[in-house]
Design a protein around this motif. Structure first.
Motif, PDB file in Angstrom:
ATOM      1  N   GLY A 100      31.622  21.163  34.949  1.00 27.99           N
ATOM      2  CA  GLY A 100      30.950  21.864  36.046  1.00 27.99           C
ATOM      3  C   GLY A 100      31.926  22.846  36.650  1.00 27.99           C
ATOM      4  O   GLY A 100      33.141  22.734  36.444  1.00 27.99           O
ATOM      5  N   ALA A 101      31.405  23.836  37.382  1.00 28.44           N
ATOM      6  CA  ALA A 101      32.284  24.884  37.917  1.00 28.44           C
ATOM      7  C   ALA A 101      31.849  25.284  39.314  1.00 28.44           C
ATOM      8  O   ALA A 101      30.651  25.369  39.603  1.00 28.44           O
ATOM      9  CB  ALA A 101      32.295  26.102  37.001  1.00 28.44           C
ATOM     10  N   GLN A 102      32.830  25.530  40.170  1.00 29.20           N
ATOM     11  CA  GLN A 102      32.595  26.112  41.480  1.00 29.20           C
ATOM     12  C   GLN A 102      32.704  27.629  41.389  1.00 29.20           C
ATOM     13  O   GLN A 102      33.359  28.163  40.486  1.00 29.20           O
ATOM     14  CB  GLN A 102      33.645  25.617  42.484  1.00 29.20           C
ATOM     15  CG  GLN A 102      33.387  24.257  43.090  1.00 29.20           C
ATOM     16  CD  GLN A 102      34.344  23.995  44.245  1.00 29.20           C
ATOM     17  OE1 GLN A 102      35.539  24.257  44.154  1.00 29.20           O
ATOM     18  NE2 GLN A 102      33.810  23.481  45.339  1.00 29.20           N
ATOM     19  N   ALA A 103      32.089  28.320  42.342  1.00 30.89           N
ATOM     20  CA  ALA A 103      32.310  29.759  42.447  1.00 30.89           C
ATOM     21  C   ALA A 103      33.748  29.991  42.882  1.00 30.89           C
ATOM     22  O   ALA A 103      34.226  29.373  43.835  1.00 30.89           O
ATOM     23  CB  ALA A 103      31.349  30.363  43.454  1.00 30.89           C
ATOM     24  N   ARG A 104      34.455  30.855  42.193  1.00 26.65           N
ATOM     25  CA  ARG A 104      35.861  31.136  42.506  1.00 26.65           C
ATOM     26  C   ARG A 104      36.074  32.572  42.940  1.00 26.65           C
ATOM     27  O   ARG A 104      37.086  32.890  43.553  1.00 26.65           O
ATOM     28  CB  ARG A 104      36.739  30.852  41.282  1.00 26.65           C
ATOM     29  CG  ARG A 104      36.652  29.420  40.781  1.00 26.65           C
ATOM     30  CD  ARG A 104      37.328  28.446  41.706  1.00 26.65           C
ATOM     31  NE  ARG A 104      37.118  27.055  41.314  1.00 26.65           N
ATOM     32  CZ  ARG A 104      37.697  26.019  41.919  1.00 26.65           C
ATOM     33  NH1 ARG A 104      38.486  26.230  42.956  1.00 26.65           N
ATOM     34  NH2 ARG A 104      37.446  24.791  41.517  1.00 26.65           N
ATOM     35  N   VAL A 105      35.132  33.449  42.598  1.00 25.28           N
ATOM     36  CA  VAL A 105      35.202  34.852  43.008  1.00 25.28           C
ATOM     37  C   VAL A 105      33.982  35.128  43.887  1.00 25.28           C
ATOM     38  O   VAL A 105      32.860  34.752  43.547  1.00 25.28           O
ATOM     39  CB  VAL A 105      35.209  35.797  41.785  1.00 25.28           C
ATOM     40  CG1 VAL A 105      35.231  37.252  42.229  1.00 25.28           C
ATOM     41  CG2 VAL A 105      36.417  35.502  40.897  1.00 25.28           C
ATOM     42  N   SER A 106      34.201  35.778  45.010  1.00 26.83           N
ATOM     43  CA  SER A 106      33.136  35.988  45.992  1.00 26.83           C
ATOM     44  C   SER A 106      31.973  36.789  45.418  1.00 26.83           C
ATOM     45  O   SER A 106      32.167  37.658  44.562  1.00 26.83           O
ATOM     46  CB  SER A 106      33.693  36.732  47.208  1.00 26.83           C
ATOM     47  OG  SER A 106      34.685  35.966  47.848  1.00 26.83           O
ATOM     48  N   ALA A 123      41.424  44.613  34.274  1.00 26.45           N
ATOM     49  CA  ALA A 123      40.665  44.062  35.405  1.00 26.45           C
ATOM     50  C   ALA A 123      39.822  45.180  35.999  1.00 26.45           C
ATOM     51  O   ALA A 123      40.344  46.236  36.362  1.00 26.45           O
ATOM     52  CB  ALA A 123      41.602  43.488  36.461  1.00 26.45           C
ATOM     53  N   THR A 124      38.514  44.944  36.089  1.00 24.62           N
ATOM     54  CA  THR A 124      37.605  45.942  36.646  1.00 24.62           C
ATOM     55  C   THR A 124      37.543  45.794  38.160  1.00 24.62           C
ATOM     56  O   THR A 124      37.409  44.684  38.688  1.00 24.62           O
ATOM     57  CB  THR A 124      36.196  45.769  36.071  1.00 24.62           C
ATOM     58  OG1 THR A 124      36.243  45.957  34.653  1.00 24.62           O
ATOM     59  CG2 THR A 124      35.226  46.785  36.681  1.00 24.62           C
ATOM     60  N   PHE A 125      37.641  46.922  38.845  1.00 27.86           N
ATOM     61  CA  PHE A 125      37.421  46.961  40.288  1.00 27.86           C
ATOM     62  C   PHE A 125      36.282  47.926  40.570  1.00 27.86           C
ATOM     63  O   PHE A 125      36.111  48.930  39.875  1.00 27.86           O
ATOM     64  CB  PHE A 125      38.683  47.415  41.036  1.00 27.86           C
ATOM     65  CG  PHE A 125      39.769  46.383  41.049  1.00 27.86           C
ATOM     66  CD1 PHE A 125      39.780  45.370  41.995  1.00 27.86           C
ATOM     67  CD2 PHE A 125      40.795  46.414  40.105  1.00 27.86           C
ATOM     68  CE1 PHE A 125      40.777  44.414  42.011  1.00 27.86           C
ATOM     69  CE2 PHE A 125      41.793  45.458  40.104  1.00 27.86           C
ATOM     70  CZ  PHE A 125      41.787  44.454  41.061  1.00 27.86           C
ATOM     71  N   ALA A 165      29.565  44.597  43.137  1.00 23.15           N
ATOM     72  CA  ALA A 165      29.268  43.474  42.244  1.00 23.15           C
ATOM     73  C   ALA A 165      30.071  43.510  40.947  1.00 23.15           C
ATOM     74  O   ALA A 165      30.289  42.468  40.332  1.00 23.15           O
ATOM     75  CB  ALA A 165      27.774  43.459  41.930  1.00 23.15           C
ATOM     76  N   GLY A 166      30.508  44.682  40.517  1.00 24.68           N
ATOM     77  CA  GLY A 166      31.260  44.764  39.265  1.00 24.68           C
ATOM     78  C   GLY A 166      32.721  44.392  39.390  1.00 24.68           C
ATOM     79  O   GLY A 166      33.420  44.275  38.369  1.00 24.68           O
ATOM     80  N   ALA A 167      33.198  44.164  40.611  1.00 30.27           N
ATOM     81  CA  ALA A 167      34.615  43.882  40.816  1.00 30.27           C
ATOM     82  C   ALA A 167      34.988  42.517  40.241  1.00 30.27           C
ATOM     83  O   ALA A 167      34.276  41.530  40.436  1.00 30.27           O
ATOM     84  CB  ALA A 167      34.953  43.936  42.304  1.00 30.27           C
ATOM     85  N   LEU A 168      36.095  42.474  39.519  1.00 33.79           N
ATOM     86  CA  LEU A 168      36.673  41.225  39.008  1.00 33.79           C
ATOM     87  C   LEU A 168      35.715  40.449  38.107  1.00 33.79           C
ATOM     88  O   LEU A 168      35.746  39.221  38.055  1.00 33.79           O
ATOM     89  CB  LEU A 168      37.131  40.340  40.171  1.00 33.79           C
ATOM     90  CG  LEU A 168      38.192  40.956  41.093  1.00 33.79           C
ATOM     91  CD1 LEU A 168      38.442  40.051  42.282  1.00 33.79           C
ATOM     92  CD2 LEU A 168      39.489  41.214  40.348  1.00 33.79           C
ATOM     93  N   LYS A 169      34.880  41.168  37.378  1.00 34.36           N
ATOM     94  CA  LYS A 169      33.903  40.482  36.535  1.00 34.36           C
ATOM     95  C   LYS A 169      34.588  39.677  35.428  1.00 34.36           C
ATOM     96  O   LYS A 169      34.094  38.612  35.024  1.00 34.36           O
ATOM     97  CB  LYS A 169      32.920  41.483  35.938  1.00 34.36           C
ATOM     98  CG  LYS A 169      33.559  42.539  35.023  1.00 34.36           C
ATOM     99  CD  LYS A 169      32.516  43.508  34.495  1.00 34.36           C
ATOM    100  CE  LYS A 169      33.149  44.515  33.535  1.00 34.36           C
ATOM    101  NZ  LYS A 169      32.130  45.461  32.998  1.00 34.36           N
ATOM    102  N   GLU A 170      35.737  40.147  34.947  1.00 32.15           N
ATOM    103  CA  GLU A 170      36.450  39.422  33.901  1.00 32.15           C
ATOM    104  C   GLU A 170      37.019  38.106  34.430  1.00 32.15           C
ATOM    105  O   GLU A 170      36.901  37.053  33.796  1.00 32.15           O
ATOM    106  CB  GLU A 170      37.582  40.283  33.326  1.00 32.15           C
ATOM    107  CG  GLU A 170      37.129  41.623  32.751  1.00 32.15           C
ATOM    108  CD  GLU A 170      37.131  42.757  33.774  1.00 32.15           C
ATOM    109  OE1 GLU A 170      36.952  43.916  33.378  1.00 32.15           O
ATOM    110  OE2 GLU A 170      37.332  42.460  34.977  1.00 32.15           O
TER     111      GLU A 170
END
Length: 309
Positions: free
Chosen positions: A175-181, A263-265, A155-160
């Motif tokens: 409005g915004a769509q989810a862009r990161v899984s 970038a956090t992975f 869950a912490g991946a790509l939080k930024e």
């Protein structure tokens, strides 16, 4: 070992279909494009493979038949080849169908029940619509006391990246769509293995930061790995204004003094065994022969001692 669909007495009959979170066709297309460019950005797959091989080095037993279900099978085979564990792992089978790697758990694994000593799945299971179901398929394909080693993004991946894309799209479009899984929580790893029927489950979270010149360099690496958006449903393309605002926000909030960004992975490493009677089992509740307080040499407090003042 025969590559045929899982069946037999251990098979679980289908139930209600899981929610469709990811689009298998999009994922397969991303994988196909990434295969030509993975070497430009394979460091996460190499890291996951080295961790899996390190686990094997600590296990002094043979695995005559191994199956690699990873998104990109190459890194594990290469890491194993230079390891002292190489002599303990026999032939490695990698299913050739990209569709099987694109949608873990959607279709029956091309493996007969109880035929495999070791199954490895690196950086692939986070694309499963039914993660417990995909893990249960793997468990059924293993021989009793067979080993599963897995790695998936947490869950912490790509939080930024998630934060700046959402904020930029909200600002530009309202409005915004989810862009990161959505990724699994790292603390749920062992519970997921238990739910899928594995014994002796172990879960470990590897969280680290990678620095990039800018947001665009990060996205290029994600494309090279095949890790860009494959969420189910219509995807409205991001326009130039949203992308520019997101890049500015990223540099402003997560930039370092030298101008690079962070970038956090987060990689969740999993290990579990197909149950077997020879494995260690917890003692029945209440069967202890020694009180814990006596073993630790301390006084047991019952809560009825009263106020010490």
């Amino acid at each position: 070992m025969s590559l045929s669909p899982s069946s037999g007495p251990d098979a679980v009959p289908p139930t209600t279909a899981p929610p469709r979170i990811f689009d298998a066709g999009r994922r397969e297309a991303r994988l196909a494009r990434s295969e030509r460019r993975l070497t430009q950005a394979d460091f996460l797959h190499v890291r996951a493979a080295e961790n899996a091989v390190g686990s094997l080095e600590a296990i002094l037993r043979d695995f005559p038949v191994a199956v690699d279900l990873s998104a990109h099978p190459g890194p594990f085979a290469r890491a194993l080849a230079s390891s002292e564990a190489a002599d303990r792992v026999g032939r490695i089978v990698a299913p050739t169908s990209r569709a099987e790697r694109a949608a873990p758990g959607r279709d029956a694994l091309p493996l007969e029940d109880g035929t495999t000593d070791l199954i490895v799945s690196l950086l692939n299971l986070h694309w499963a619509n039914d993660l417990p179901g995909a893990l249960a398929q793997i468990r059924r394909a293993l021989k009793p006391d067979g080993l599963f080693l897995g790695a998936l993004f947490g869950a912490g991946a790509l939080k930024e990246l998630r934060a700046v894309l959402t904020e930029a799209e909200l600002a530009e479009r309202g409005g915004a769509q989810a862009r990161v899984s959505p990724f699994a929580d790292g603390y749920d790893g062992a519970a997921l293995l238990q739910r899928a029927g594995f014994a002796l489950p172990v879960s470990d979270v590897d969280r680290f930061v990678v620095r990039y010149p800018d947001m665009f360099a990060l996205v290029r690496d994600l494309r090279a790995m095949g890790e860009t958006n494959v969420l189910h449903g219509p995807i409205r393309p991001l326009n130039r204004a949203i992308i520019s605002r997101a890049a500015h926000l990223y540099a402003e909030r997560y930039g370092d003094a030298d101008g690079r960004i962070s970038a956090t992975f987060e990689i969740i490493h999993l290990a579990g065994w197909k149950p077997h009677e020879s494995q260690q089992k917890p003692l029945p509740r209440g069967s202890a022969k020694v009180r814990l307080a006596d073993a630790l040499g301390v006084k047991e407090l019952t809560g009825e001692e009263g106020d010490p003042a």
